[in-house]
Write an enzyme that holds these catalytic residues in place. Sequence first.
Site, PDB file in Angstrom:
ATOM      1  N   GLY A  90     -33.187 -26.788  23.498  1.00  0.00           N
ATOM      2  CA  GLY A  90     -33.725 -28.109  23.206  1.00  0.00           C
ATOM      3  C   GLY A  90     -32.903 -29.229  23.817  1.00  0.00           C
ATOM      4  N   PRO A  91     -33.557 -30.343  24.170  1.00  0.00           N
ATOM      5  CA  PRO A  91     -34.994 -30.616  24.033  1.00  0.00           C
ATOM      6  C   PRO A  91     -35.875 -30.051  25.148  1.00  0.00           C
ATOM      7  CG  PRO A  91     -33.881 -32.555  24.864  1.00  0.00           C
ATOM      8  CD  PRO A  91     -32.806 -31.544  24.603  1.00  0.00           C
ATOM      9  N   GLY A 116     -35.182 -29.982  28.919  1.00  0.00           N
ATOM     10  CA  GLY A 116     -35.094 -30.366  30.326  1.00  0.00           C
ATOM     11  C   GLY A 116     -34.624 -29.233  31.220  1.00  0.00           C
ATOM     12  N   LYS A 117     -33.542 -28.579  30.839  1.00  0.00           N
ATOM     13  CA  LYS A 117     -33.022 -27.475  31.654  1.00  0.00           C
ATOM     14  C   LYS A 117     -33.942 -26.263  31.571  1.00  0.00           C
ATOM     15  CE  LYS A 117     -28.276 -29.079  31.031  1.00  0.00           C
ATOM     16  NZ  LYS A 117     -28.637 -30.214  30.136  1.00  0.00           N
ATOM     17  N   GLU A 129     -34.008 -22.003  20.342  1.00  0.00           N
ATOM     18  CA  GLU A 129     -33.606 -23.250  19.693  1.00  0.00           C
ATOM     19  C   GLU A 129     -33.380 -22.991  18.205  1.00  0.00           C
ATOM     20  OE1 GLU A 129     -32.737 -26.288  18.928  1.00  0.00           O
ATOM     21  OE2 GLU A 129     -32.009 -26.412  20.972  1.00  0.00           O
ATOM     22  N   ASP A 180     -26.077 -24.608  27.279  1.00  0.00           N
ATOM     23  CA  ASP A 180     -25.815 -26.050  27.284  1.00  0.00           C
ATOM     24  C   ASP A 180     -25.435 -26.390  25.850  1.00  0.00           C
ATOM     25  OD1 ASP A 180     -25.676 -28.747  27.785  1.00  0.00           O
ATOM     26  OD2 ASP A 180     -27.833 -29.052  27.781  1.00  0.00           O
ATOM     27  N   CYS A 222     -22.175 -31.825  27.939  1.00  0.00           N
ATOM     28  CA  CYS A 222     -22.254 -33.214  28.391  1.00  0.00           C
ATOM     29  C   CYS A 222     -21.105 -33.978  27.762  1.00  0.00           C
ATOM     30  CB  CYS A 222     -23.590 -33.832  28.009  1.00  0.00           C
ATOM     31  SG  CYS A 222     -23.872 -35.402  28.861  1.00  0.00           S
TER      32      CYS A 222
END
Length: 545
Positions: free
Chosen positions: A348-349, A351-352, A371, A418, A471
């Site tokens: 989630g959400p 993009g990757k 998720e 991620d 991130c």
Amino acid sequence: MSENEPDRPDRRHDRRGGGRPERRERPGTGRVGYGGQARRTDPGKRSSQRPSERRRHADPARSVAYETLRAVSDGAYANLELPGRLRRAHLGGRDAAFATELVYGVTRMRGFYDAVLARCSDRAPVDMDPPVLDVLRLGVHQLLGMRVPAHAAVDATVGLTRGEIGAGAASFVNAVLRRVSETPAEDWMGLVAPGAGRRAEGTDDGAFEAPTSLEDVGVAHSHPGWIVRALRAALLAHGASTPETVDADLLDLLHAHNVPADVTLIARPGLLEVEDLLEAGASPGTLSPYAAILTEGGDPGGFPAVRDGRAAVQDEGSQVLVLALVEAYDRLVAPGASEPRWLDLCAGPGGKAGLLAALSIPRGATLFANETSEHRAELVESAVGAAMDAGAEVFVGVGDGRRIGAEEPNSFDLVLIDAPCTGLGALRRRPDARWRRTPADVGDLTALQEDLLSSGLDALRPGGVLGYATCSPHEAETIQVVNRVTRGRADVELLDAGRLLDSISRSGHVTAGRGSFVQLWPHVEGTDAMFFAVMRRREAPAGDL
């Protein structure tokens, strides 16, 4: 004080204008007490309007900004809250842009603005009623951070206060903002953060004034002190700075966090050609071959390809780490893979996962996207929809990523993690994160990150490749997590992530960090501060990349 506590006469002003009696300005201090009004005989400081003529309500853009800030104070996220309020208020064009600048400008610079407000009132910002503090911040941003004339900024903010909170609070707001308006922004910087140092844009190091106080650096650039210290340490830990350059680099990084980022799109490979976005007015990216940048602003939803999922909003740093992981798969795993299975452990959400799904089609891979919550799983399903329509085989599930390694060991040829993190690498896009996070969060998150990385490695087939990303550049969430997990595993080898990114980058070169790790930076590459490491599960003697 809790937002849920009842109003108290000594703390709040109700909508009828009640509250504490006015207090006069303290002679020689330049400060105004709560509810007080500056007592000056200078006619230039007086309003020419009768009380009955003064603005009692704010314009729609300021009202939306105020309501959004109140929601953010209650725990909402600005990037999720603001669009819906703009739609409900039917705001577009300049009004929507004005409201957006108010919300994000206040959110970015509220640390600096609060330091200014502390100089202009007897009541510290932390002791002010939250609604009053929010309107004051809106007013200060218009005075110090925008080109709104001082009289218009004060008048409009007082009208907003009168309509939303009450007349007593409006008197206080009027007095405080007039105090703020008496001093230019650059002079306020010297008053509230004299030890912040300075890095003049467009000049060499000769114009650099080294900071003498990291706390003042935090005030001047509106970052909590603990984040300033963590980012400075991260610049050194990742090899982006030397002891001689780190202070100048830190100021550049913090400045980049306070400059709105361009919107970056991805043309999902196999679903859309990036040239289609460029022909529609976007500019090519600098790293990802599939990136297109809206340098002049604009609504991504205005692109039909974004609406139907063939393109999406995605930072270039996020794009290239997925591409680098798939490049490692193509080199080391694909030649011998039969019915390959890919896993996005924290999808989630989405993009990757959307990019992985598009890349899985020509490789005949099945993607499993995991998720932890139903809501985020629904977002993932939406993100991979266009790829599934084009033939991708994707399964979206809800589960605890820490258990997948034990439940499905040796099962996947490619794993992407991620990991949930502090988000210190995306502060230019999500400035509210700097005020939500605390140092205590780091310990909880690193424990989770280590568990997820261990689980992902257990789920990886011998010979498979895994990418670990955050991130955040925080050393504890990046280098230390990877080193702690891999140090005790003889079946894992680190690959050269820098070489992988160089091989897929549009520019042919990505600034690598220390050893096998890559750390991107907003002030260097122009991306979010993404960290990336690639590793392989050994099946035989370690192979060379």
